[in-house]
Each structure stands twice: as structure tokens, then as C-alpha cells.
Scaffold this active site. Sequence first.
Site, PDB file in Angstrom:
ATOM      1  N   THR A  26       0.964  -1.175   0.293  1.00 48.41           N
ATOM      2  CA  THR A  26      -0.112  -0.125  -0.057  1.00 48.41           C
ATOM      3  C   THR A  26       1.208   1.266  -0.131  1.00 48.41           C
ATOM      4  OG1 THR A  26      -1.848   0.745   1.168  1.00 48.41           O
ATOM      5  CG2 THR A  26      -0.271  -0.072   2.892  1.00 48.41           C
ATOM      6  N   ASN A  27       0.203   2.451   0.213  1.00 49.21           N
ATOM      7  CA  ASN A  27       1.102   3.656   0.069  1.00 49.21           C
ATOM      8  C   ASN A  27       0.872   4.508   1.466  1.00 49.21           C
ATOM      9  OD1 ASN A  27      -1.236   5.684  -0.047  1.00 49.21           O
ATOM     10  ND2 ASN A  27      -0.875   4.020  -2.490  1.00 49.21           N
ATOM     11  N   ARG A  28       1.281   5.724   1.346  1.00 50.38           N
ATOM     12  CA  ARG A  28       1.128   6.711   2.429  1.00 50.38           C
ATOM     13  C   ARG A  28      -0.156   7.290   2.983  1.00 50.38           C
ATOM     14  NH1 ARG A  28       6.207   9.461   2.593  1.00 50.38           N
ATOM     15  NH2 ARG A  28       5.758  10.172   4.173  1.00 50.38           N
TER      16      ARG A  28
END
Length: 401
Positions: free
Chosen positions: A209-211
Amino acid sequence: MSRVAGRHVVLGVSGGIACYKSCVVARRLTEAGAEVEAVLTAAAAEFVGPVTFEALTGRAAITSLWQPGRALDHVRLGREAELIVVAPATAHLLARVALGLADDFLTALLLARRAPLLMCPAMNDQMYAHPETQSNLALLRSRGVHLLGPVTGPLARGEGAGPGRMVEPEEIVAHAERLLRTAAPWQGRRALVTAGPTRERLDPVRVLTNRSSGRMGYALARDAWLRGAEVTLVSGPTTLEPPPGVEMVRVESTAEMAAAVAEALPLADLLLMAAAPADYRPGAPLQEKARRADGALKLDLEPTRDILAESLPKRKKGAVVVGFALETGDPVASAQVKLKAKQLDLVIANDATERGAGPEVLTNRVTVVGKGGAEALPLMSKEEVAEAILDRVQELLSKRG
Ligand code: CTP
């Protein structure tokens, strides 16, 4: 909240246990800068005293038609109020208003009103379900009264849970704010907003995933709704509260987000793609959990679908489309490339490496890139950035008619 500042709002309170929450409504509206005048029925004053409302709003609460010096105040307020919110609206009050009675200050004021009326019913579930109450509600709705709630939840102690609970103060205040936007310029328009990250499965316990926090997209959805639009918010996993009034569609992966967007897309007049969908996913997710003891794990990643590019042939004619570009390097140059490639009206560019901007923080500094050039905005809260972006979208929409 700026649209509430200086506006004249009457808060009508009738006598039910939900009165204790009306104090929070009074507090929030006053904090937002509204001039709040509380009007209590006699029963409401049995639950919460007028002095409480006076202390919260800074104005004496009105409790009777017969207070000396207030002989014509119901008529004055009926003329001057810009919005009347009645919370809670008990079954008895709804019945009196439906009949057009004017036997106390609040009902006399409602009969003399010119402003929009937002009523938040709250009562015991059996009283709510009764045909008399239901037909009163239907009648009031048909006359243009805005009804909000009730919702299902815990009622007075010992009464269990059921439909009849008043909506929460934050939601009432958000609806009040929407009604105060006199022009409600986006009424009848549909906005489709994406927000948050997506997650791609590596194995049954791990994801890629990402931030992204989703904050920017949620702020856009909220502001579009406040401007009168019907909003669908397609959101990846976030910890944020859904904004009031919007239709939430929760998704996990980029493929799920693509499917949800494809469904809402044909009707959308506005497409605000603030999500950071995962750009890669494992070509073959593992069926069993990967174990450290098995040594290094090599990931074979394949690109996911490009939702924005895929939307191109299915967009409604004249739709305004806004993309986002979180970049390293030269954000404006990359945004200009995306503007052309994905046929966007605006690209909101920002630099992922800048402090106080981008994912995981409450503020952002963006550059709005359009066909006519680039406009750098100052560092602001994401809510203020959303408002500034939608002001630009508003200009584009009004040019298209
Ligand atoms: N976007 C999308 N589908 C994806 C990835 C991104 O629709 N799979 C959208 C984002 O919501 C954003 C815009 O496309 O509005 C730009 O996202 P970004 O990841 O910066 O762009 P890409 O076109 O994927 O380009 P890059 O190679 O720079 O990642």
C-alpha cells in the site's frame, strides 16, 4: 465553516431527552461564527434551562410568547432569520407544525418564517413508527421542510435501541452550513470523488500500500456536498469519518476502485481523483503466508489499471475532471504531461518530499495546473486547499453552463 460566520440562525428546541445534544449544536454553530438565537418550548426548558443556551450563544434564550419586550419578536425573527434549525423536533412539535398551530413562541415563529427550516426528529421508536407521526412527517416534507434523521441507535435509558434517535450535532451543523449557502451552486450536479490508498494482497496477511491518508479526498467530498452536489466518495482503507451526506463506497484494491468508479462515472458532472491507487500489484499473490525461514522473498509486480485513463471514453460530456500528481522531481512538469495524456481540466501537483505537504500531514501546498498555466497556492490546511480547488472547478463549470 467560513460561510456560517455572521449568519443569523434560530435554534428551536422542543422537549425531548435529545435536548442535551442541542447544547452542542448551539456551541458548534456559535464557534463557527453564526449569530445563534435559541428558542425553547416550555417542555424543552424542563430538560435544559435557558441559561445554558444563553451562556453558549451569548444571547438570551426565548422561552415564551409573553416575555415583556418581546411582543413581536416571533414576527421579527421570522423575517430576519436566515435559517431555522429545530433539534430535537418531538412528535408533538411535528404535529403542531403540520397543523399550523401557533400556540407558543417556537410554533408562532415557524408560522411567520421565511427562511429554510431544518427539523431533526427525535422520539421513542413506537411514537416514530405511529401512522400519525409518519403522515405528519410526509406532510412536512411535501411542504419543503428539510428533515434530517432520525437514526437507529440507543434511545432513552431503558428504552433499548431503535429508529427515533436524533442525528449527531456535527451532522446537524454540516446540514445547516449547506442550507446557508444561499446559492447552493452545485445543486443537481453529481460529483465522483476518489480518496485514500488502495491495498494489494501479497499473501493472506500482507499487503502492498502507500502513505495516502485520504484526507484531501474526504475534504473535497465534504466541500462538494456543501456546495449542493450529490457526492459519491469511493474510498480505499482510511481511518477517517465519512463526511456528512455523501454516499460512501468502500474498496480495497485498485481493481475494486476501478469497478466502483466505472459504475458512478457515466452520471458524474465532476470527477475529483484524489486517491493514490496502488500502481503495482503482485502478479501472483501467495495463497499461503510467506515464511521468513524460507529466505529472501522476491516480488514479481505488475502494473494495475489506470483508473483515470480508463475513464476517458466513458466520461459524461462536459464533465470537469481533476487529477492529482504527487511527485518527486519537478511536480509541475509531470502534471503538465498528465494533463494532456489523461485529458484533464486541472492537475493538482505537489512535491512528496516537501515538509508539511503531501501524505500523512494535515496541510498541503499545491500548484493548480490547468490549460492556461500553473498557479501556486500557499501552505494551507487540506480543507482550505479543497475549497480553493473547488473554487477553480466552479469557474470551469460556470463557463460550461
Ligand atoms: N490514478 C488512477 N489510477 C491509478 C493510479 C493513479 O486513476 N492506477 C490517478 C490518481 O488518482 C491521480 C492521477 O491518476 O489523480 C495521477 O496519479 P499518479 O500515480 O501520479 O499517476 P500515474 O499516471 O500513475 O503516473 P506515474 O507513472 O507518475 O505514477
